[in-house]
Design a protein around this motif. Structure first.
Motif: not given
Ligand SMILES: Nc1ncnc2c1ncn2[C@@H]1O[C@H](COP(=O)(O)OP(=O)(O)O)[C@@H](O)[C@H]1O
Ligand SMILES: [Mg+2]
Lengths: 131, 537
Positions: B316, B319-320, B323-324, B327, B362, B366, B369-370, B373, B422
């Motif tokens: 988590f 990722a932040h 990924r920023n 971006g 990325n 991703v 992040l799973k 999840r 999912t």
């Protein structure tokens, strides 16, 4: 300038805002205002009444959802469509689509290519116009 | 010590009296018989050490008497006393094993010396025979107690009993503790059908008496010996019986043979008991081994899950943080490309490469992040077959491109599990993708669902599990890699092709569904992933 949609970007990443503004305005379809904090964003929103808001989820002090809540309660601006920008929701979770609705709200995963972002913005704007 | 017993057989009273008097004086016990029949009668009642007999007698010839007495008493010594010695009778006497052949009239003193020598010889001979018998017996008991498998043990006991008694036929029967019936466990020289159908109810037959009364039931040609363990555990109850019949030479069983086989039966019963305990112990040990293996397995799974959960935790934040900037980089590159180097092929290529790298970074985020999840599942009833199909649809076109045939083997009825749709679809998508990666040219991807019932204990209560197999005919996984494939970031794929997170995610997700994932693989033959999930009630 007429016909260009007004977009408000609220994100604490200054450089992200800078590039996003340039890239969106380069398409010739948008005018972009940017804000680095939730408070500035709300103020700018009331002032400019944008057609659409791109709102970062994770920001220090006031978070994206907090900002959204305040905007929703403000009768003058509560019908402006809003897309959350997030680094922690994945494209795969969204089933490959660049946007996802979670709890009735739209999400976009960062990073996003400008082409896809433009498509998504236009789609949301069309849906709004159709209402 | 017992007095030595002598039977004097002669039709002449004077000889009987003469010998009796002399022998009694020497301290022997003496009986007499005036003809062969009386002699046989007496020999039946008493087991004599020595038989002194005339040859020519009315009714029964001395030679016949000898042969017959020897049949029941093989240790008996013989001295032949005759008034008509012939070469033939002398030869016959030697053949039959007579100690001496004395002609009438005889010298009493010489006769007494001969008798003394004869009995002396007999004493040593008996000692010798007893010793060697005991040695065989000891050897037999040792053999019996060293066998722990029941069937060989039964056979060995029976064979030992037969060899001790020199008999041809026999059987070993055990009491079934539930039905209380005697069942044949081993047999020699008996008809197979008889054996199979013999199940003696303990309320009938002579074997009944033998077992319940713990005594030898005797008929002249058959021995039925109860198997009563001499150990304290059995409390003197018979386990079954040993039946012996048909001596090789048609003699009856000697007292000694009976005693030996009786003692053998006692030992055998202990051996049978021990073998039973041994088997029980073996089963317990096997059970224990299984439990230990299971514990190890669970521990490994737990460690794995721990590791993965930690990754999920980190994901988590990572990722932040990553990924920023990604971006920003992407935005910057696009800006450069669209404004400063518009319509420049060379810069398009550079931008393309940068974008690829952004994608690569990325993708890792991703996948990471799973993990996070997987810890927040939204469970609902899911049709497993449908879910496998949906995941298969996602790879269908890729499979077609690489000539991979997808084969399905699902049960007719719907199989339902409680799952986060999912997330679980992601698991199978990962497995299929890996399989396709392993079959770049052609192959077969086999998906099967089976209900294999209660195969896992969960807090003492059994649960029904569903097994899904995802089998490919790809390149397989090498032995040394097999233990690593569930570790995060373990990949054998080219940079940019694999993140090494697919199986780790699958593992965590299944763990969170109270299921598990295992792998079987052979290099150049293929790989099968076996997924188990609790079946929804
Ligand atoms: N079906 C398969 N056949 C052969 N190798 C496999 C298969 N599935 C997994 N592997 C091996 O396990 C490794 C880890 O798989 P995974 O965790 O999915 O990561 P990735 O696919 O990104 O490498 C793979 O790199 C590959 O070496
Ligand atoms: Mg993979």
């Amino acid at each position: 300038m007429i016909g260009r949609k007004k977009i408000l970007v609220i994100d604490d990443e200054e450089d992200f805002c800078f590039f996003l503004k340039k890239n969106l305005e380069n398409t010739g379809e948008f005018i972009v205002f940017t804000a680095g904090t939730g408070e500035d964003g709300i103020r700018l929103c009331r002032l400019e009444k944008p057609d659409l808001i791109l709102l970062d989820v994770m920001m220090p002090k006031m978070s994206g959802p907090d900002v959204a809540e305040i905007l929703r309660e403000d009768t003058g601006i509560n019908n402006i469509p809003l897309i959350f920008l997030t680094a922690v929701v994945t494209k795969e979770e969204i089933g490959g689509a660049p946007i996802r609705e979670i709890g009735g709200q739209n999400y976009i995963a960062k990073p996003i290519e400008i082409e896809n972002l433009v498509k998504t913005i236009n789609k949301v704007l069309q849906e709004k116009a159709a209402l | 010590m017992d007095k030595q017993k002598i039977l004097v057989v002669d039709d002449e009273a004077i000889i009987r009296q003469l010998l009796t008097r002399s022998l009694l004086k020497e301290g022997y016990e003496v009986e007499t018989a005036e003809d062969g029949n009386i002699a046989l009668e007496k020999a039946k009642k008493t087991s004599f050490n020595l038989l002194i007999t005339d040859l020519k007698m009315p009714k029964k010839d001395g030679m016949e008497v000898l042969k017959e007495v020897k049949r029941t008493n093989p240790y008996v010594e013989l001295i032949i006393l005759t008034g008509y010695p012939t070469i033939e009778t002398a030869v016959e006497a030697v053949r039959i094993g007579a100690f001496d052949f004395i002609c009438k009239p005889f010298d009493v003193q010489a006769m007494l010396t001969t008798i003394k020598q004869c009995l002396e010889k007999q004493k040593y001979q008996i000692k010798h025979i007893e010793l060697s018998e005991l040695m065989t017996f000891a050897e037999i008991t040792r053999l019996i107690t060293s066998v722990f498998e029941l069937e060989p043990l039964f056979n060995r006991i029976l064979d030992s009993a037969l060899s001790i008694t020199k008999a041809k036929r026999g059987s070993l029967m055990l009491i079934d503790p539930k039905t209380r019936a005697l069942n044949v466990k081993a047999a020699r020289g008996l008809d197979k059908n008889i054996i199979r159908n013999t199940e003696i109810n303990l309320n009938e037959d002579i074997s009944d008496k033998a077992v319940q009364g713990k005594e030898q039931a005797l008929t002249s040609s058959t021995l039925n010996i109860p198997l009563v363990s001499i150990s304290s555990r059995s409390k003197g109850n018979a386990l079954g019986m040993l039946n012996i019949s048909d001596k090789v030479s048609e003699e009856s069983f000697t007292e000694r043979e009976k005693t030996l086989v009786f003692v053998l039966a006692g030992q055998a019963a202990v051996a049978i008991e021990n073998a039973g305990l041994y088997l029980q112990l073996q089963e317990n040990i096997d059970g224990l081994r299984k439990v230990i293996a299971q514990l190890n397995d669970t521990q490994n799974q737990l460690i794995q899950t721990e590791k993965l959960a930690a990754v999920g935790h980190l994901a988590f934040g990572i990722a932040h943080e990553i990924r920023n900037p990604l971006g920003i980089i992407l935005g910057g590159v696009e800006l450069l490309n669209n404004t400063l180097c518009k319509n420049d092929n060379a810069s398009d290529e550079v931008v393309g490469k940068i974008k690829n790298s952004i994608d690569r970074a990325n993708n890792i985020i991703v996948d990471l992040l799973k993990f996070s999840r997987a810890s927040k599942l939204e469970l609902k009833l899911v049709d497993l077959g449908k879910l496998l199909d949906e995941a298969a649809a996602l790879v269908a076109s890729r499979a077609r491109l690489s000539n991979v045939e997808i084969e399905k083997n699902f049960p007719k009825e719907n199989v339902r599990v409680n799952a986060d749709e999912t997330v679980l679809r992601q698991v199978f998508f990962n497995l299929y993708t890996n399989a396709l990666d392993a079959m770049p040219k052609e192959g077969r991807l086999k998906l099967s669902i089976s209900l294999n019932g209660k195969n896992k204990e969960n807090n003492g209560k059994k649960e029904n599990f569903v097994t899904v197999e995802v089998a490919d005919t790809g390149k397989g996984i090498r032995e040394e890699e097999l233990s690593n494939i569930f570790n995060p970031f373990f990949t054998t794929k080219e940079p940019g092709k694999g993140t090494g997170l697919g199986l780790s995610i699958a593992h965590l997700i299944l763990e969170r569904h109270n299921g598990r994932i295992d792998v079987k693989s052979k290099v150049n033959e293929g790989t099968t992933f076996v997924v188990k999930l609790p079946q929804a009630a």
